[in-house]
Motif scaffolding. Structure first.
Motif, mmCIF file in Angstrom:
data_model
loop_
_atom_site.group_PDB
_atom_site.id
_atom_site.type_symbol
_atom_site.label_atom_id
_atom_site.label_comp_id
_atom_site.label_asym_id
_atom_site.label_seq_id
_atom_site.Cartn_x
_atom_site.Cartn_y
_atom_site.Cartn_z
ATOM 1 N N THR A 20 1.278 50.259 43.061
ATOM 2 C CA THR A 20 1.400 48.969 42.874
ATOM 3 C C THR A 20 0.004 48.254 42.380
ATOM 4 O OG1 THR A 20 0.772 48.540 45.226
ATOM 5 C CG2 THR A 20 3.262 48.931 44.681
ATOM 6 N N ALA A 21 0.045 47.170 42.226
ATOM 7 C CA ALA A 21 -1.212 46.417 41.902
ATOM 8 C C ALA A 21 -1.997 46.225 43.200
ATOM 9 C CB ALA A 21 -0.980 44.982 40.981
ATOM 10 N N HIS A 22 -1.410 46.021 44.315
ATOM 11 C CA HIS A 22 -2.091 45.885 45.502
ATOM 12 C C HIS A 22 -2.600 46.983 45.859
ATOM 13 C CE1 HIS A 22 -2.708 44.001 49.415
ATOM 14 N NE2 HIS A 22 -2.261 45.340 50.076
ATOM 15 N N ALA A 23 -2.094 48.052 45.571
ATOM 16 C CA ALA A 23 -2.569 49.564 46.136
ATOM 17 C C ALA A 23 -4.185 49.490 45.179
ATOM 18 C CB ALA A 23 -1.754 50.538 45.735
ATOM 19 N N ILE A 24 -3.948 49.135 43.608
ATOM 20 C CA ILE A 24 -5.271 49.353 42.970
ATOM 21 C C ILE A 24 -6.161 48.550 43.473
ATOM 22 C CG2 ILE A 24 -5.902 48.827 40.552
ATOM 23 C CD1 ILE A 24 -3.146 49.810 39.640
#
Length: 76
Positions: A20-24
């Protein structure tokens, strides 16, 4: 000009379980809103962000960024 190869970013991120973008954002420390704009294609990372993405996922920045036609024309 260069643009982010989103497919290569997702491939590299996925190898570390970042799907996810959040994980990035969490792994790189790049502002969450910026990461969302990068992965949606709304904006391109600057040099600092591109280097941070490459370092976080242990890939060369050249693997994440590609030259656009604008660069080829200006080089001629």
């Amino acid at each position: 000009m260069h643009r982010l190869r989103i497919d290569k970013l997702w491939e590299a991120a996925g190898k570390l379980g970042d799907t996810t973008a959040h994980a990035i954002y969490k792994r790189t420390g790049i502002a969450e809103s910026s990461v969302y704009r990068f992965v949606s294609g709304q904006s391109q990372p600057g040099l600092d962000s591109a280097l941070r993405l490459a370092a976080a996922y242990d890939v060369r920045v050249e693997q994440l960024m590609e030259r656009t036609d604008d660069d080829a024309e200006s080089a001629a």
